[in-house]
Design a protein around this motif. Structure first.
Motif, short mmCIF file in Angstrom:
data_model
loop_
_atom_site.label_atom_id
_atom_site.label_comp_id
_atom_site.label_asym_id
_atom_site.label_seq_id
_atom_site.Cartn_x
_atom_site.Cartn_y
_atom_site.Cartn_z
N GLY A 146 -23.52 132.74 80.06
CA GLY A 146 -25.31 133.50 81.17
C GLY A 146 -26.03 132.74 80.24
O GLY A 146 -26.24 131.60 79.15
N PRO A 147 -27.40 133.58 80.50
CA PRO A 147 -29.25 132.95 79.75
C PRO A 147 -28.99 132.82 78.03
O PRO A 147 -28.18 133.55 77.24
CB PRO A 147 -30.42 133.61 80.55
N GLY A 148 -28.97 131.90 77.64
CA GLY A 148 -29.11 131.42 75.71
C GLY A 148 -30.69 131.94 75.90
O GLY A 148 -31.61 132.82 75.81
N ASN A 149 -30.74 130.17 75.64
CA ASN A 149 -32.73 130.66 75.49
C ASN A 149 -33.48 130.66 76.86
O ASN A 149 -35.06 130.75 77.20
CB ASN A 149 -33.64 129.32 74.93
N THR A 150 -33.14 129.89 77.82
CA THR A 150 -33.88 129.66 78.88
C THR A 150 -34.84 130.91 79.22
O THR A 150 -36.07 130.42 80.11
CB THR A 150 -32.52 129.34 80.06
N LEU A 151 -34.19 132.15 80.24
CA LEU A 151 -34.77 133.29 80.34
C LEU A 151 -36.46 133.18 79.15
O LEU A 151 -37.61 133.66 80.00
CB LEU A 151 -34.32 134.02 80.91
N TYR A 160 -40.40 132.50 79.73
CA TYR A 160 -41.45 133.84 80.06
C TYR A 160 -42.27 133.61 79.19
O TYR A 160 -43.66 134.13 79.08
CB TYR A 160 -41.17 134.98 79.72
N MET A 161 -41.98 132.92 77.86
CA MET A 161 -43.07 132.14 76.73
C MET A 161 -44.20 131.63 77.10
O MET A 161 -45.09 131.58 76.65
CB MET A 161 -42.11 131.73 75.90
N GLN A 162 -43.78 130.25 78.15
CA GLN A 162 -44.01 129.49 78.74
C GLN A 162 -45.16 129.75 79.84
O GLN A 162 -46.32 129.48 79.95
CB GLN A 162 -43.24 128.27 79.07
N LYS A 163 -44.99 131.29 80.46
CA LYS A 163 -45.93 131.77 81.64
C LYS A 163 -46.52 131.92 80.68
O LYS A 163 -48.06 132.50 81.39
CB LYS A 163 -44.99 132.56 82.86
N TYR A 164 -46.61 133.41 80.08
CA TYR A 164 -47.63 134.13 79.45
C TYR A 164 -48.11 134.20 78.38
O TYR A 164 -49.12 134.93 77.92
CB TYR A 164 -46.64 135.55 79.87
N PHE A 165 -47.01 133.60 77.27
CA PHE A 165 -47.91 132.98 75.89
C PHE A 165 -48.35 131.62 75.77
O PHE A 165 -48.54 131.51 74.32
CB PHE A 165 -46.89 133.74 75.31
N GLN A 168 -46.64 129.45 74.87
CA GLN A 168 -45.99 128.78 74.12
C GLN A 168 -44.80 128.07 74.25
O GLN A 168 -44.46 128.83 75.46
CB GLN A 168 -45.63 129.57 73.20
N PHE A 169 -43.97 127.20 73.99
CA PHE A 169 -42.82 126.12 74.81
C PHE A 169 -41.64 127.23 74.55
O PHE A 169 -40.56 127.65 74.84
CB PHE A 169 -43.03 125.27 74.08
N TYR A 170 -41.92 127.97 73.25
CA TYR A 170 -40.66 128.98 72.72
C TYR A 170 -41.01 130.49 71.45
O TYR A 170 -42.14 129.86 71.18
CB TYR A 170 -39.08 128.06 72.50
N ASP A 171 -40.50 131.00 72.11
CA ASP A 171 -41.11 132.12 70.47
C ASP A 171 -40.15 131.23 69.46
O ASP A 171 -39.11 132.09 68.52
CB ASP A 171 -39.90 132.80 71.25
N LYS A 172 -40.91 130.95 68.85
CA LYS A 172 -40.68 130.37 66.97
C LYS A 172 -40.32 131.70 66.24
O LYS A 172 -40.84 132.96 65.61
CB LYS A 172 -41.98 130.04 66.63
N ASN A 173 -39.14 131.28 65.65
CA ASN A 173 -38.71 132.54 64.91
C ASN A 173 -38.65 133.56 65.44
O ASN A 173 -38.59 135.05 65.14
CB ASN A 173 -39.62 132.95 63.28
N GLY A 174 -38.34 133.96 66.76
CA GLY A 174 -38.49 135.01 67.84
C GLY A 174 -39.32 136.13 67.33
O GLY A 174 -39.08 137.63 67.63
N LEU A 205 -43.99 147.33 81.54
CA LEU A 205 -43.80 146.93 80.57
C LEU A 205 -44.45 145.94 79.55
O LEU A 205 -45.00 144.65 80.76
CB LEU A 205 -42.50 146.69 80.34
N SER A 206 -44.20 146.06 78.99
CA SER A 206 -45.08 145.21 77.55
C SER A 206 -44.69 143.75 77.82
O SER A 206 -43.54 143.84 78.20
CB SER A 206 -46.26 145.43 76.61
N LYS A 207 -45.22 142.93 77.64
CA LYS A 207 -44.63 141.32 77.82
C LYS A 207 -43.60 141.58 76.28
O LYS A 207 -42.69 140.19 76.81
CB LYS A 207 -45.72 140.47 77.69
N GLU A 208 -44.02 142.44 75.44
CA GLU A 208 -43.72 142.05 74.31
C GLU A 208 -42.26 142.94 74.37
O GLU A 208 -41.07 142.23 73.89
CB GLU A 208 -44.69 142.76 72.94
#
Length: 398
Positions: free
Chosen positions: A215-220, A224-229, A231-237, A289-292
């Motif tokens: 199933g999904p690893g990082n893709t979702l 989501y980070m690229q569209k709403y933040f 940012q390319f990815y969620d650095k350090n979560g 829901l909040s984006k976070e």
């Protein structure tokens, strides 16, 4: 005999071969370039990573790939042009890496290129009765060979399809040859855009080994980070850790039909995308829901899907070593959740096995190329999804 065929034959027969493995995954964060020294083949394969780097993609290049990536309807002319364009960019990154490392192109025996996946369509996803499994990777091998002067193997997944597989995951082959250990059950877990694992039983019986997407690893999370933040990815979560997982949304995400399918199975961003998330939010009445909180829930979703798949494979209480690779291993929240959900497992980096975890997927294709050139198909038994084949088309530079 053709002079290039003679050169191919001579290089394949060398006691030590220098093979560059290339991987550009669904995350499109860059081109992983692993320069490997390879001796022998099969169960006796001896591989060392001499050099590794990720060649950076420009924002423009990434945007060009995304224009044709994981879409049912695209500009066919653009697909045609990108097949060559991607290969030219990859060639440039290889040539730059070799110069940086102090190697001449003629020092290298072979390139093993995964290419860039732009669409993955197993039957479980397309559900069109008259059509077979399909997958498409572009970045033409002939262009790589000509632009680098190095014999290139590419398009590995088509042989897997031709012999009854889904074109993925291919990790079973390299994982078996590189990481099996007598007397020790292992799981090789790769958390890229899509999460997959290989089960390696300690009895070293190839007929019991398998790889599967889960199933999904990082893709979702990345989408989501690229569209709403922006940012390319969620650095350090960091964003996910600032939110709270929502149980209703998590339950809806986990209801996807793919997650209930038997192993082995394959999937991609064609299924696990923002549309999948929106449907789950509408179903669970969590669109406010909040984006976070959404990010936190997506991280829990990936962890739950991975943990459930490993439990289904080895049992609820199984204690075994899980060797992690891929970008997801750098997300501390995701790793922490996996450790909590699989308390009897010991999580380790593939660094413990002398393979840089960020280089592992690129190294895999160097191993697959080595088997095609110098080995023989390992007998994985008569099982669907694990054909006993050598893979990769050979492109000559002249």
């Amino acid at each position: 005999m053709n002079q290039q065929i003679q050169k191919l034959y001579a290089k394949a027969g060398k006691p030590e071969r220098l093979i560059i493995g290339l991987m550009s995954g669904t995350s499109m964060d860059g081109l992983d370039i692993a320069l490997c020294s390879v001796k022998k083949s099969g169960a006796e394969t001896d591989i060392r990573v001499l050099k590794f780097k990720t060649g950076n993609y420009t924002a423009d290049f990434r945007a060009k790939i995304k224009a044709i990536f994981s879409k049912k309807e695209v500009d066919l002319q653009l697909v045609c042009l990108m097949n060559e364009y991607i290969a030219n960019i990859h060639s440039q990154l290889i040539n730059e890496a070799l110069k940086e490392w102090g190697y001449k192109n003629e020092d290298i025996d072979f390139i093993a290129s995964h290419g860039q996946t732009i669409f993955h369509a197993p039957k479980s996803l397309h559900q069109l009765a008259d059509y077979p499994n399909g997958t498409l990777q572009i970045g033409d091998g002939d262009h790589l060979a000509v632009n680098t002067g190095i014999i290139t193997l590419s398009d590995f997944r088509q042989k897997h399809l031709a012999t009854g597989g889904e074109g993925a995951p291919l990790a079973v082959y390299g994982d078996y040859l590189m990481f099996s250990k007598a007397g020790e059950d292992r799981v090789m877990l790769n958390i890229g855009g899509i999460a997959n694992f290989t089960y390696l039983p300690g009895n070293i019986d190839a007929s019991e080994i398998f790889s599967t997407d889960v199933g999904p690893g990082n893709t979702l999370m990345d989408q989501y980070m690229q569209k709403y933040f922006n940012q390319f990815y969620d650095k350090n979560g960091a964003v996910a850790q600032s939110g709270c997982s929502n149980s209703k949304l998590l339950a809806a995400l986990l209801e996807g039909d793919f997650l209930a399918l038997d192993f082995p199975k394959t999937t991609g961003p064609e299924l696990f995308n923002l549309e999948y998330l929106i449907k789950a939010q509408e179903q669970s009445l969590t669109t406010n829901l909040s984006k976070e909180d959404v990010m936190a829930t997506l991280c829990h979703f990936s962890a739950e899907a991975i943990a459930n798949a490993i439990k289904n494979c080895v049992g609820e209480d199984a204690g075994l070593k899980v060797f992690i690779s891929g970008g997801g291993m750098h997300n501390p929240l995701l790793v922490q959740l996996l450790q909590t959900k699989l308390p009897f497992c010991k999580f380790l980096s593939t660094e413990r096995l002398n393979i840089n975890p960020d280089a592992k997927e690129a190294v895999l294709f160097a191993v697959l190329a080595n088997e095609t050139l110098c080995g023989a198909p390992v007998n994985f038994g008569n099982r669907q999804g694990v054909p006993s084949v050598c893979m990769g088309k050979i492109s000559l530079p002249e």
